[in-house]
Motif scaffolding. Structure first.
Motif, PDB file in Angstrom:
ATOM      1  N   GLU A   1      33.525  36.825  36.735  1.00 19.18           N
ATOM      2  CA  GLU A   1      32.367  37.202  35.645  1.00 19.18           C
ATOM      3  C   GLU A   1      31.623  38.203  36.277  1.00 19.18           C
ATOM      4  N   MET A   2      30.947  37.954  37.683  1.00 19.47           N
ATOM      5  CA  MET A   2      30.113  38.584  38.440  1.00 19.47           C
ATOM      6  C   MET A   2      30.790  40.197  38.480  1.00 19.47           C
ATOM      7  N   VAL A   3      31.863  40.078  38.783  1.00 23.21           N
ATOM      8  CA  VAL A   3      32.565  41.643  38.978  1.00 23.21           C
ATOM      9  C   VAL A   3      32.655  42.239  37.855  1.00 23.21           C
TER      10      VAL A   3
ATOM     11  N   SER B   1      36.314  41.561  46.773  1.00 23.34           N
ATOM     12  CA  SER B   1      35.881  41.794  48.172  1.00 23.34           C
ATOM     13  C   SER B   1      34.560  42.200  48.381  1.00 23.34           C
ATOM     14  N   ALA B   2      34.359  43.567  47.560  1.00 24.60           N
ATOM     15  CA  ALA B   2      32.996  44.091  47.757  1.00 24.60           C
ATOM     16  C   ALA B   2      31.754  43.301  47.449  1.00 24.60           C
ATOM     17  N   LEU B   3      31.950  42.307  46.297  1.00 22.69           N
ATOM     18  CA  LEU B   3      31.042  41.599  46.025  1.00 22.69           C
ATOM     19  C   LEU B   3      30.659  40.320  46.974  1.00 22.69           C
ATOM     20  N   ILE B   4      31.874  40.059  47.726  1.00 23.52           N
ATOM     21  CA  ILE B   4      31.771  38.867  48.836  1.00 23.52           C
ATOM     22  C   ILE B   4      31.184  39.501  50.016  1.00 23.52           C
ATOM     23  N   ARG B   5      31.461  40.652  50.429  1.00 21.14           N
ATOM     24  CA  ARG B   5      30.803  41.480  51.565  1.00 21.14           C
ATOM     25  C   ARG B   5      29.458  41.702  51.306  1.00 21.14           C
ATOM     26  N   HIS B   6      28.946  42.082  50.045  1.00 20.97           N
ATOM     27  CA  HIS B   6      27.614  42.326  49.899  1.00 20.97           C
ATOM     28  C   HIS B   6      26.763  41.008  49.676  1.00 20.97           C
ATOM     29  N   ALA B   7      27.505  39.659  49.227  1.00 23.03           N
ATOM     30  CA  ALA B   7      26.846  38.621  49.476  1.00 23.03           C
ATOM     31  C   ALA B   7      26.799  37.969  50.870  1.00 23.03           C
TER      32      ALA B   7
ATOM     33  N   LYS C   1      40.615  43.624  58.159  1.00 24.83           N
ATOM     34  CA  LYS C   1      41.825  42.578  58.386  1.00 24.83           C
ATOM     35  C   LYS C   1      42.069  42.166  56.910  1.00 24.83           C
ATOM     36  N   VAL C   2      43.275  41.852  56.509  1.00 24.10           N
ATOM     37  CA  VAL C   2      43.530  40.917  55.239  1.00 24.10           C
ATOM     38  C   VAL C   2      43.660  39.565  55.471  1.00 24.10           C
ATOM     39  N   ILE C   3      42.854  38.622  54.881  1.00 24.13           N
ATOM     40  CA  ILE C   3      43.013  37.325  55.448  1.00 24.13           C
ATOM     41  C   ILE C   3      43.006  36.534  53.991  1.00 24.13           C
ATOM     42  N   CYS C   4      43.231  35.148  54.394  1.00 25.12           N
ATOM     43  CA  CYS C   4      43.347  34.369  53.086  1.00 25.12           C
ATOM     44  C   CYS C   4      42.373  33.308  53.196  1.00 25.12           C
ATOM     45  N   ILE C   5      41.596  33.126  52.223  1.00 20.54           N
ATOM     46  CA  ILE C   5      40.645  31.913  51.912  1.00 20.54           C
ATOM     47  C   ILE C   5      40.959  31.078  50.869  1.00 20.54           C
ATOM     48  N   SER C   6      40.350  29.980  50.701  1.00 20.19           N
ATOM     49  CA  SER C   6      40.648  29.026  49.510  1.00 20.19           C
ATOM     50  C   SER C   6      39.172  28.888  48.899  1.00 20.19           C
ATOM     51  N   LEU C   7      39.314  29.176  47.664  1.00 15.26           N
ATOM     52  CA  LEU C   7      38.103  28.980  46.545  1.00 15.26           C
ATOM     53  C   LEU C   7      38.515  28.279  45.687  1.00 15.26           C
ATOM     54  N   TYR C   8      37.415  27.408  45.122  1.00 18.35           N
ATOM     55  CA  TYR C   8      37.687  26.522  43.916  1.00 18.35           C
ATOM     56  C   TYR C   8      38.183  27.565  42.715  1.00 18.35           C
TER      57      TYR C   8
END
Length: 101
Positions: free
Chosen positions: A66-68, A82-88, A50-57
């Motif tokens: 930078e990590m990507v 998205s891939a990095l967040i899923r891995h985290a 699903k496509v969602i919306c989140i807030s980040l600073y």
């Protein structure tokens, strides 16, 4: 029906006025409720995400980007936010999450 081009007399094919009127009156000028409706195909949405919306600073987004970029520089060309967040998420140990999160 042939016509004459006003610029130089070159002959060109014009649309038949009766045909144009038939198309416009049958489709364009006909009230929407009187027009035949095309059956809309059901929107097939993927069920595995699903496509969602989140807030980040903004600082967190900069760090994430930078990590990507670092992963891509290492040759992991499919790296993205998205891939990095899923891995985290797969690495999180809930017992180690600070209480004042």
């Amino acid at each position: 029906m042939k016509g004459v081009d006003e610029r130089g007399g070159t002959a060109r094919t014009l649309l038949d006025p009766d045909e144009v009127e038939g198309v416009l009156s049958g489709a364009f000028y006909t009230p929407a409720e009187a027009r035949p409706r095309a059956k809309a195909l059901p929107a097939e949405r993927p069920q595995h995400y699903k496509v969602i919306c989140i807030s980040l600073y903004t600082e967190d987004l900069e760090r994430l980007d930078e990590m990507v970029n670092a992963l891509k520089a290492r040759g992991i060309t499919k790296a993205n936010r998205s891939a990095l967040i899923r891995h985290a998420l797969s690495q999180v140990d809930l017992d180690k999450v600070p209480r004042g999160l």
